[in-house]
Structures are given as structure tokens and as C-alpha cells.
Design a protein around this motif. Sequence first.
Motif, short mmCIF file in Angstrom:
data_model
loop_
_atom_site.label_atom_id
_atom_site.label_comp_id
_atom_site.label_asym_id
_atom_site.label_seq_id
_atom_site.Cartn_x
_atom_site.Cartn_y
_atom_site.Cartn_z
N ALA A 1 -8.12 1.49 4.02
CA ALA A 1 -7.38 1.37 2.77
C ALA A 1 -6.86 -0.04 2.58
O ALA A 1 -6.92 -0.60 1.47
CB ALA A 1 -6.24 2.38 2.73
N TRP A 2 -6.36 -0.62 3.65
CA TRP A 2 -5.82 -1.99 3.57
C TRP A 2 -6.93 -2.99 3.26
O TRP A 2 -6.76 -3.91 2.47
CB TRP A 2 -5.12 -2.35 4.87
CG TRP A 2 -4.44 -3.70 4.80
CD1 TRP A 2 -4.94 -4.90 5.22
CD2 TRP A 2 -3.15 -3.96 4.27
NE1 TRP A 2 -4.04 -5.90 4.98
CE2 TRP A 2 -2.92 -5.35 4.40
CE3 TRP A 2 -2.16 -3.16 3.71
CZ2 TRP A 2 -1.74 -5.95 3.98
CZ3 TRP A 2 -0.97 -3.76 3.30
CH2 TRP A 2 -0.78 -5.15 3.44
N ASP B 1 -3.42 4.88 -1.28
CA ASP B 1 -3.72 4.06 -2.45
C ASP B 1 -4.64 4.76 -3.45
O ASP B 1 -5.43 4.10 -4.13
CB ASP B 1 -4.33 2.73 -2.02
CG ASP B 1 -3.27 1.65 -1.86
OD1 ASP B 1 -2.08 1.94 -2.07
OD2 ASP B 1 -3.63 0.50 -1.54
N ARG B 2 -4.55 6.06 -3.52
CA ARG B 2 -5.33 6.87 -4.46
C ARG B 2 -6.83 6.66 -4.35
O ARG B 2 -7.59 6.90 -5.29
CB ARG B 2 -4.86 6.60 -5.90
CG ARG B 2 -3.48 7.19 -6.21
CD ARG B 2 -3.51 8.70 -5.96
NE ARG B 2 -2.20 9.31 -6.06
CZ ARG B 2 -1.83 10.09 -7.07
NH1 ARG B 2 -2.65 10.31 -8.08
NH2 ARG B 2 -0.64 10.65 -7.07
N ASN C 1 -9.76 -2.35 1.82
CA ASN C 1 -10.51 -1.97 0.62
C ASN C 1 -12.00 -1.89 0.89
O ASN C 1 -12.84 -2.31 0.10
CB ASN C 1 -10.25 -2.97 -0.52
CG ASN C 1 -10.66 -2.42 -1.86
OD1 ASN C 1 -10.65 -1.21 -2.08
ND2 ASN C 1 -11.04 -3.29 -2.78
N MET D 1 0.84 -1.19 0.00
CA MET D 1 0.00 0.00 0.00
C MET D 1 0.88 1.24 0.00
O MET D 1 1.90 1.28 0.69
CB MET D 1 -0.91 0.00 1.24
CG MET D 1 -1.87 1.18 1.30
SD MET D 1 -3.14 0.96 2.56
CE MET D 1 -2.17 1.16 4.05
N ARG D 2 0.49 2.24 -0.76
CA ARG D 2 1.27 3.47 -0.83
C ARG D 2 0.49 4.62 -0.20
O ARG D 2 -0.70 4.81 -0.47
CB ARG D 2 1.60 3.82 -2.28
CG ARG D 2 2.20 5.20 -2.46
CD ARG D 2 2.46 5.55 -3.90
NE ARG D 2 3.82 5.26 -4.27
CZ ARG D 2 4.44 5.88 -5.29
NH1 ARG D 2 3.82 6.76 -6.02
NH2 ARG D 2 5.69 5.58 -5.57
#
Length: 226
Positions: free
Chosen positions: A209-210, A188-189, A212, A1-2
Motif C-alpha cells: 500500500a505504501w 488506502d481503499r 503503491n 496512509m489510512r
Amino acid sequence: MRVEIWSDIVCPWCYVGKARFEKALDAFPHRDAVEVVYRSFELDPGRAKGDVQPLLRTLTKKYGLTKAQVHANEDNLGAQAAAEGLGYRTRDRDHGSTFDMHRLLHLAKEQGRQGELMRLLFQANFAEERSLFGDDERLVELAVAAGLDADRAREVLADPDAYADDVRADEREAAELGANGVPFFVLDRAYGVSGAQPVEVFTRALEQAWGNRSPIELSQQDDASV
């Protein structure tokens, strides 16, 4: 993940927000799988390199505040920083262009030293007595402390075009994403957090985010930056 973090070195909420985010990240079970990238954002774009002024003068002129109001705001920021274990000089700091610093951060990114240089720049600006502005050798010292080559740092500082396009690209992208202030965190945009939010907000953003799951609502902060 970014995780991408748009910030500026002179932004006190970026300084505090970085510490809060890192607390959440340190406790995140998937910490080792998270890539953190710092993106450029100038609160005072186009400011001349030689235009270095006392912070008090900058804030009273830019926001129309009184000296007492500026000092009260700085005292509040100092308390917020102290709560995160950060040093913060509430008086007698300078303010100037951060464009060269952002260019050096892009150099540091190429060499995997961006996070360390960002930490040192924040610390130098907010906690140390020696001014961060108007002295290229000061920036070289910090670059070396972050693990960069001194001669390469000097080359970048001597060439105003070096990494300039990278800085401007980051700033254009921030505008496209709707970020008109910093700090601005993008996971993650798909997930965005605006401002120096509490650790719990960053924790929830990382988890969502992780996993989703449904995107969080954009969290806003009303405090003005420099």
C-alpha cells in the motif's frame, strides 16, 4: 496512509487480528504516517439491548454446535490469543448487542480516543470476568478509562439515535466493499485483507500500500466468528 478496520467487539478473530496487525504496524518504517480508523460491523445486528445470554448458548444455537465443539473452538481461540500476548477467558462469557459500544466508538473517534476504547472493550469482553453487556455504567467506566467524559458517554447511551447513523453507514459501506465478515482491513481503499492473518501478511499489505504496487489478492480466513 489510512487503514480502516471493520470489526466487532464480540468477534474473537477481530481481537486476535488487531494484535497481529499492530505487530506489523509497530515494525513498519512509516508507522507515524499511518492513520488507523475502526469502522462498525455488528455480527448480530438488530439484537435487542436486553438480550444477554451465555456465549455457549448463543454458539450452540447459531451454529448448531455441540457443547464439546464450542469448548474445543474456544480452547483453540484461547491458544491463538495467548500466542499474541492476549488474555482470553475460554469459559463463562456473555454475549449480547454491541450497537451501543459502536456508538461510543464513534464518540471516541471524534476525540481521538477510538483506538484506546477499542482496546479496552476487547479486553473487557474477552479477558475480564465482569460482563460487558446489559450495564451502561460498565460502558461508561470503560469510556472514562479511554479518556472520554463520563457525562457525555452517558448522554450518548441514553439517546439511541446518537451516532446510530454513523454505525449504519459503516455497515452499509462494508457491504458495498464486499465484506461479509470481520475483521476486514482496507488500506488506502486499494488493498484488502480479510481475517486474522499472520503478521507477515499484514506487513506485506502495508509495504504494498505504501509503495503503491500491484494490489494483493484478498486473503480469506475460513474460521467462523460469533
